[in-house]
Design an enzyme around this catalytic site. Structure first.
Site: not given
Length: 842
Positions: A478, A481, A553
């Site tokens: 996770d 980015e 999310d």
């Protein structure tokens, strides 16, 4: 980092705030390219030198950019890569005294492509000829016109938007229609410290699509499946960011980027692959007879690939030959995943585990978010809450269940892992070439630079030591980015440095890919025979080879359930099929009806996981109570009955790129009314047509039938009569089955996919108008790279059922269901004189 600062940073990103993300007009390169496109009258670019090599597999030359005071020479190359047109244009830059690598970044294919080859073609009279394709090359100004089967389909630089921002030698080294906005500085408040040492270096180009009006792709955006006209709005932006509580129907950037735009019309489908990993905007203008697409990127070389084929599936195939197809996933990973932030301790995990069996609900994996680790230090366990993780995993393994834990690229400072990253100099660096320190969940953190080849062996060792011999432990990557809470746009400063002294601005969109690929290699190093399972949030072209993804999310609202379908459809048509959305919504508390409908939709996501925020109420399937628990149980069980369908679909995708969930326009390009449909879809080529209910208190489904085939009611996976309009209660899952289809199912309840391994198959047959049907099944051990398998083709013709098997893997047939009638009294693999007509209503 004090508690106040942590809470302040966390609160600031809990909801989307548009002002945190750059609009085009405030993003220097986008502003300048829009200015250029509005003011350019004639293109200053022309081909001056051209050479066709003797082997006939590439053209090279020089494009001249004519300035008032000088001519800029831009080397270019044209080739045919795996049957598709490829163009590259670079710049020979003058050396400057800078830490930064002054060369334009040209290594995006290194990460995005697999091993590719160039094909031979003919170049004659300014035309490139390859099979049914022809490209007419105009020298002055530069223009390319693409023909397929004798008709023009695409024109490049027809509007003169080609813009290659050359290295400035002085302030007046510009054309009249070129802008200097934010050339050497960035006045956007959140990134005002960006040093921009190389100045402006953006690229832009226009693509005119002739008679194409339906455009798709370029994920990730929480928007409609069919891309919208942006003439009077923000362009679509590709810039991987951590975007909390993202908005629906938005062109804001999200977690991943695949710069592939696809389009179709009868007899022709086309793809534009913009090979660039920097911040990118795409403007779209839909005219009556054509569509105009304008790509703009912050830096890098100008590189693109054009794919033109007869059908959209062939575009998937051609793109897959360049970037690779998805690896066939573990069978368990296609089952149901139970996750929340966070399950508290070993007792909590095992309690959830046991309740699935108590309520007779199958599942395959339970997940642990960041709290499992000691003070959020990855590669460790919290000894108070997880004192014996090996024992916990062994309990899960008894019934074939798996544990998946999170390991992110931000590493907390002040413990062994971060100390060794610093010592080995394999961290992301700041603009002065010192380790960059930023903030994420653990507080002050450093980031591993997975573009650095020296990082891989260290990453291997960490995974080997942490995972040990726990064969049912898998990983979640996770925040890659990368998410940086105190960084511009919640990400890494663009002037940070990576291996080779390339700026982060050049590689931003592919960093997440390099991270999850490094994890993949570490798992292969741990056990070279077992297919790794990795979930990534950030991705780029090529990510499909080694990971699954989810849409991040989302929120527990009906509009997020609705938008999940076009988002996952988009992912599938750009060759990233292993995708899903958090069932139930990550933020908030869904109503019982919404949760039920979300499960009934989620069972068709290629990646099927429920997930919830730490502040959300518990919502495991049994918490909502009956009748909702019963409806959710039925839905999850249906997913397991259909696992042979999904596994076979993933196998087909792994060899030719066919989407696992497929838009209905793929089925009939001649039907102009179905190109924009994004609330129903097929499961691959199986004939299963699904239209989830995504509106509150809705019981009516308005099916769009894409062709004139016969369709059968397949509600809840039960085949009955020919389709008719009907009401769908809260316990109903709207499904149809196309006539002419044969699908394999496993109908016995088991607690996990692993326990289904030796169960026999039920073959469901839906006859077409001629009394025929066909189908396929792929079978192997579900987890290894072994070649032992069986590929089975089913056929029903002339009232006879038969099948042939390629391979010798175990296959046991239990019964047939033909147009809703169950047949068990068959011998070998043939039924003779089965007396039923296609139109029989049962």
């Amino acid at each position: 980092m004090n508690l106040w600062l942590i809470l302040s940073l966390f609160t600031s990103i809990l909801a989307v705030k548009d002002y945190l993300f750059k609009p085009c007009e405030q993003n220097g390169f986008c502003n300048r390219n829009k200015h250029y496109s509005k003011n350019v009258e004639s293109s200053p670019y022309n081909i001056n030198e051209i050479n066709f090599n003797s082997e006939g597999n590439f053209i090279s030359g020089i494009i001249h950019k004519s300035l008032p005071s000088r001519t800029v020479k831009l080397p270019f190359e044209i080739s045919i890569i795996e049957g598709n047109f490829r163009f590259k244009m670079n710049e020979n830059r003058q050396d400057i005294n800078s830490i930064v690598n002054i060369n334009r970044y040209d290594e995006t294919p290194k990460w995005a492509f697999i091993n590719t080859t160039n094909d031979q073609f003919i170049y004659k009279n300014k035309e490139i000829i390859y099979r049914d394709h022809k490209v007419a090359v105009q020298f002055n100004p530069v223009k390319f016109t693409f023909y397929y089967k004798g008709k023009p389909q695409l024109i490049i630089n027809d509007k003169h938007f080609l813009n290659f921002e050359h290295q400035l030698l002085n302030d007046s080294d510009l054309l009249p229609f070129e802008s200097t906005y934010n050339t050497n500085s960035d006045d956007f408040p959140d990134s005002k410290n960006d040093k921009l040492p190389l100045g402006r270096e953006s690229i832009g180009l226009d693509f005119t699509l002739l008679e194409f009006n339906h455009l798709y792709g370029i994920p990730e955006h929480a928007d409609s499946f069919s891309l919208k006209d942006t003439s009077n709005s923000e362009p679509y932006r590709l810039y991987n960011v951590d975007i909390f509580e993202y908005e629906t129907n938005s062109k804001l950037p999200m977690y991943g980027s695949i710069p592939l735009l696809v389009t179709s019309k009868p007899e022709v489908s086309l793809g534009i692959f913009w090979v660039n990993s920097a911040d990118t905007y795409i403007d779209i203008n839909k005219g009556k007879d054509s569509s105009l697409v304008h790509f703009m990127s912050e830096n890098g070389i100008l590189e693109f690939i054009i794919i033109i084929e007869e059908k959209p599936q062939l575009v998937n195939y051609q793109y897959g030959k360049i970037t690779g197809f998805s690896t066939l996933p573990n069978l368990f990973s296609l089952g149901y995943h139970q996750c929340r932030w966070n399950y508290n301790d070993e007792g909590d995990v095992l309690d959830i585990h046991s309740k699935f069996d108590q309520f007779e609900i199958p599942y395959d994996a339970i997940w642990l978010d960041i709290e499992y680790a000691e003070n959020k230090k990855y590669f460790t366990w919290n000894k108070e809450t997880f004192p014996n993780p090996e024992k916990m995993m062994s309990v899960l393994d008894r019934t074939g269940r798996n544990l998946i834990v999170i390991i992110d690229p931000h590493i907390k400072t002040g413990y062994q892992i971060s100390d060794e990253l610093l010592a080995k100099e394999i961290t992301i660096k700041d603009s002065q070439n010192s380790t960059y320190f930023g903030h994420c969940w653990p507080g002050e953190s450093v980031w591993i630079d997975t573009l650095n080849p020296n990082s891989q062996s260290y990453w291997n060792n960490n995974h080997l030591q942490f995972m040990k011999n726990n064969k049912n432990l898998h990983l979640w990557n996770d925040m890659n980015e990368p998410s940086v809470f105190n960084g511009p746009e919640t990400s890494s400063p663009k002037d940070n440095l990576h291996f080779g002294n390339y700026e982060h601005r050049s590689i931003h969109n592919l960093y997440g890919l390099t991270y999850h690929e490094s994890t993949y290699k570490s798992l292969i190093n741990r056990n070279s025979n077992i297919r790794p399972f990795i979930l990534t949030r950030s991705y780029f072209s090529g990510s499909q080879r080694t990971s699954a993804m989810w849409t991040g999310d989302n929120m527990s609202k009906w509009e997020y359930l609705k938008i999940s379908i076009p988002m996952i459809l988009t992912s599938n048509i750009v060759n990233f099929p292993f995708s899903g959305a958090d069932v139930g919504g990550f933020f908030g508390n869904p109503s019982k009806e919404l949760l039920t409908r979300w499960y009934q939709t989620g069972i068709f996501y290629p990646f099927f996981r429920a997930h919830a925020h730490i502040d959300s109420r518990r919502r495991e399937p049994w918490v909502v109570g009956d009748p909702y628990t019963g409806y959710i149980r039925d839905a999850i069980r249906l997913r397991y009955k259909l696992l042979p369908v999904f596994y076979t679909s993933f196998y087909i995708n792994s060899i030719n790129g066919t989407p696992v969930i497929k838009p209905i326009y793929y089925e009939n390009l001649d039907n102009g009314d179905i190109y924009d449909i994004d609330d129903e879809f097929f499961i691959s080529d199986t004939g299963i047509l699904v239209k989830p209910i995504t509106d509150e208190a809705e019981s009516k489904v308005n099916w769009i039938i894409p062709d004139d085939s016969i369709y059968y009611d397949f509600t809840n996976g039960v085949l009955s009569g020919v389709y008719k309009d009907r009401e769908y209660g809260l316990g109903d899952i709207p499904m149809l089955l196309k006539g002419g289809s044969i699908i394999p199912m496993k109908l016995r309840y088991r607690r996990s996919s692993k326990l289904m391994k030796y169960d026999p198959y039920t073959i469901v047959i839906a006859l077409d108008k001629d009394g025929k049907a066909y189908g396929e099944l792929y079978v192997d051990d579900g987890e290894s790279f072994n070649n032992d398998h069986a590929f089975i083709k089913f056929k029903f013709e002339n009232k006879k059922f038969s099948y042939c098997i390629d391979g010798d893997y175990l296959f046991k047939l239990e019964k047939l269901i033909i147009n809703g009638i169950t047949v068990t009294n068959f011998k070998n693999n043939t039924i003779v004189d089965f007396d039923i007509d296609y139109h029989d209503e049962l």
